[in-house]
Scaffold this motif. Structure first.
Motif, PDB file in Angstrom:
ATOM      1  N   GLU A  35       0.851  -1.193   0.000  1.00 55.83           N
ATOM      2  CA  GLU A  35       0.000   0.000   0.000  1.00 55.83           C
ATOM      3  C   GLU A  35       0.885   1.240   0.000  1.00 55.83           C
ATOM      4  O   GLU A  35       1.838   1.343   0.770  1.00 55.83           O
ATOM      5  CB  GLU A  35      -0.922   0.006   1.224  1.00 55.83           C
ATOM      6  CG  GLU A  35      -1.933   1.116   1.200  1.00 55.83           C
ATOM      7  CD  GLU A  35      -2.937   1.014   2.340  1.00 55.83           C
ATOM      8  OE1 GLU A  35      -4.026   1.573   2.181  1.00 55.83           O
ATOM      9  OE2 GLU A  35      -2.635   0.390   3.377  1.00 55.83           O
ATOM     10  N   MET A  83      -6.374  -3.011  13.809  1.00 58.44           N
ATOM     11  CA  MET A  83      -7.811  -3.215  13.674  1.00 58.44           C
ATOM     12  C   MET A  83      -8.192  -4.443  14.472  1.00 58.44           C
ATOM     13  O   MET A  83      -7.346  -5.271  14.775  1.00 58.44           O
ATOM     14  CB  MET A  83      -8.223  -3.337  12.204  1.00 58.44           C
ATOM     15  CG  MET A  83      -7.407  -4.288  11.362  1.00 58.44           C
ATOM     16  SD  MET A  83      -7.844  -4.298   9.605  1.00 58.44           S
ATOM     17  CE  MET A  83      -7.031  -2.860   8.987  1.00 58.44           C
ATOM     18  N   GLN A 114     -10.466 -15.613   6.148  1.00 54.11           N
ATOM     19  CA  GLN A 114     -11.074 -16.294   5.004  1.00 54.11           C
ATOM     20  C   GLN A 114     -10.053 -17.101   4.214  1.00 54.11           C
ATOM     21  O   GLN A 114     -10.415 -17.956   3.412  1.00 54.11           O
ATOM     22  CB  GLN A 114     -11.771 -15.284   4.095  1.00 54.11           C
ATOM     23  CG  GLN A 114     -13.022 -14.703   4.719  1.00 54.11           C
ATOM     24  CD  GLN A 114     -13.551 -13.479   3.985  1.00 54.11           C
ATOM     25  OE1 GLN A 114     -12.997 -13.051   2.983  1.00 54.11           O
ATOM     26  NE2 GLN A 114     -14.619 -12.907   4.506  1.00 54.11           N
ATOM     27  N   ALA A 157      -6.583  -4.267   4.633  1.00 53.34           N
ATOM     28  CA  ALA A 157      -6.909  -5.673   4.889  1.00 53.34           C
ATOM     29  C   ALA A 157      -7.029  -6.447   3.586  1.00 53.34           C
ATOM     30  O   ALA A 157      -6.541  -7.571   3.471  1.00 53.34           O
ATOM     31  CB  ALA A 157      -8.197  -5.774   5.697  1.00 53.34           C
ATOM     32  N   THR A 158      -7.655  -5.856   2.591  1.00 53.35           N
ATOM     33  CA  THR A 158      -7.806  -6.517   1.293  1.00 53.35           C
ATOM     34  C   THR A 158      -6.457  -6.705   0.615  1.00 53.35           C
ATOM     35  O   THR A 158      -6.157  -7.785   0.092  1.00 53.35           O
ATOM     36  CB  THR A 158      -8.750  -5.708   0.389  1.00 53.35           C
ATOM     37  OG1 THR A 158     -10.019  -5.625   1.028  1.00 53.35           O
ATOM     38  CG2 THR A 158      -8.907  -6.360  -0.974  1.00 53.35           C
ATOM     39  N   ASP A 204     -11.049  -7.302  14.187  1.00 51.96           N
ATOM     40  CA  ASP A 204     -11.142  -8.485  13.327  1.00 51.96           C
ATOM     41  C   ASP A 204     -10.621  -8.165  11.935  1.00 51.96           C
ATOM     42  O   ASP A 204     -10.797  -7.065  11.425  1.00 51.96           O
ATOM     43  CB  ASP A 204     -12.595  -8.947  13.215  1.00 51.96           C
ATOM     44  CG  ASP A 204     -13.103  -9.510  14.533  1.00 51.96           C
ATOM     45  OD1 ASP A 204     -12.278 -10.029  15.307  1.00 51.96           O
ATOM     46  OD2 ASP A 204     -14.312  -9.433  14.780  1.00 51.96           O
ATOM     47  N   VAL A 205      -9.988  -9.158  11.340  1.00 51.20           N
ATOM     48  CA  VAL A 205      -9.527  -9.044   9.956  1.00 51.20           C
ATOM     49  C   VAL A 205     -10.077 -10.269   9.211  1.00 51.20           C
ATOM     50  O   VAL A 205      -9.369 -11.237   8.983  1.00 51.20           O
ATOM     51  CB  VAL A 205      -7.990  -8.974   9.861  1.00 51.20           C
ATOM     52  CG1 VAL A 205      -7.550  -8.694   8.433  1.00 51.20           C
ATOM     53  CG2 VAL A 205      -7.431  -7.916  10.800  1.00 51.20           C
ATOM     54  N   PRO A 219      -5.264   1.184   9.509  1.00 52.66           N
ATOM     55  CA  PRO A 219      -6.581   0.556   9.724  1.00 52.66           C
ATOM     56  C   PRO A 219      -7.631   0.983   8.700  1.00 52.66           C
ATOM     57  O   PRO A 219      -8.495   1.795   8.965  1.00 52.66           O
ATOM     58  CB  PRO A 219      -6.954   1.015  11.139  1.00 52.66           C
ATOM     59  CG  PRO A 219      -6.226   2.289  11.317  1.00 52.66           C
ATOM     60  CD  PRO A 219      -4.956   2.160  10.530  1.00 52.66           C
ATOM     61  N   THR A 220      -7.532   0.402   7.498  1.00 53.33           N
ATOM     62  CA  THR A 220      -8.510   0.677   6.446  1.00 53.33           C
ATOM     63  C   THR A 220      -8.949  -0.641   5.825  1.00 53.33           C
ATOM     64  O   THR A 220      -8.244  -1.643   5.915  1.00 53.33           O
ATOM     65  CB  THR A 220      -7.916   1.565   5.334  1.00 53.33           C
ATOM     66  OG1 THR A 220      -6.871   0.835   4.667  1.00 53.33           O
ATOM     67  CG2 THR A 220      -7.370   2.872   5.872  1.00 53.33           C
ATOM     68  N   ASP A 221     -10.116  -0.624   5.189  1.00 55.27           N
ATOM     69  CA  ASP A 221     -10.568  -1.813   4.473  1.00 55.27           C
ATOM     70  C   ASP A 221      -9.601  -2.174   3.355  1.00 55.27           C
ATOM     71  O   ASP A 221      -9.349  -3.344   3.087  1.00 55.27           O
ATOM     72  CB  ASP A 221     -11.965  -1.596   3.899  1.00 55.27           C
ATOM     73  CG  ASP A 221     -13.027  -1.521   4.995  1.00 55.27           C
ATOM     74  OD1 ASP A 221     -12.770  -2.033   6.106  1.00 55.27           O
ATOM     75  OD2 ASP A 221     -14.093  -0.945   4.736  1.00 55.27           O
ATOM     76  N   ALA A 222      -9.039  -1.153   2.709  1.00 55.83           N
ATOM     77  CA  ALA A 222      -8.096  -1.402   1.617  1.00 55.83           C
ATOM     78  C   ALA A 222      -6.871  -2.151   2.120  1.00 55.83           C
ATOM     79  O   ALA A 222      -6.375  -3.066   1.454  1.00 55.83           O
ATOM     80  CB  ALA A 222      -7.685  -0.093   0.957  1.00 55.83           C
ATOM     81  N   GLU A 230     -10.734 -10.826   6.227  1.00 57.75           N
ATOM     82  CA  GLU A 230     -10.079 -11.137   4.949  1.00 57.75           C
ATOM     83  C   GLU A 230      -8.945 -12.140   5.144  1.00 57.75           C
ATOM     84  O   GLU A 230      -8.719 -13.002   4.299  1.00 57.75           O
ATOM     85  CB  GLU A 230      -9.527  -9.854   4.297  1.00 57.75           C
ATOM     86  CG  GLU A 230     -10.588  -8.861   3.878  1.00 57.75           C
ATOM     87  CD  GLU A 230     -11.036  -7.936   5.003  1.00 57.75           C
ATOM     88  OE1 GLU A 230     -11.803  -7.009   4.712  1.00 57.75           O
ATOM     89  OE2 GLU A 230     -10.650  -8.136   6.164  1.00 57.75           O
TER      90      GLU A 230
END
Length: 103
Positions: A20, A83, A91, A56-57, A85-86, A51-54, A88
């Motif tokens: 990132e 963060m 999974q 984690a993805t 929970d992660v 701590p962003t959704d990006a 991603e």
């Protein structure tokens, strides 16, 4: 600043992958190494997420590609996820050690 892997075992290979880039001064990477303890190999990664959704993805995508090349090697992922929970990462079939640890 950066990520580190400290070990008393032999480091067979190591790679630092930028996952990132916010700007020239703010980048996030994952440091991964294959370490050997005698004949046993172990994949170890260290990270520090924003701590962003990006984040984690992007991290999950990296570990998905790492799994395809190290599928027969046990893997440990360490670091500051910044963060709660992660999902991603979970999974991918990885277990959050903090969730299963006995207090």
């Amino acid at each position: 600043w950066g990520n580190a892997i400290l070990t008393r075992f032999t480091i067979q290979s190591i790679q630092n992958t930028e996952v990132e880039r916010i700007d020239v001064w703010e980048r996030r990477s994952i440091l991964s190494a294959i370490v050997t303890n005698g004949t046993q190999q172990l994949s170890v990664s260290s990270l520090h997420f924003i701590p962003t959704d990006a984040a984690a993805t992007l991290g999950a995508n990296y570990f998905r590609s790492l799994q395809s090349s190290t599928s027969a090697i046990p893997t440990i992922v360490c670091g500051d996820f910044n963060m709660g929970d992660v999902p991603e990462i979970e999974q991918l079939g990885m277990t959050d050690a903090l969730k299963i640890a006995e207090p």
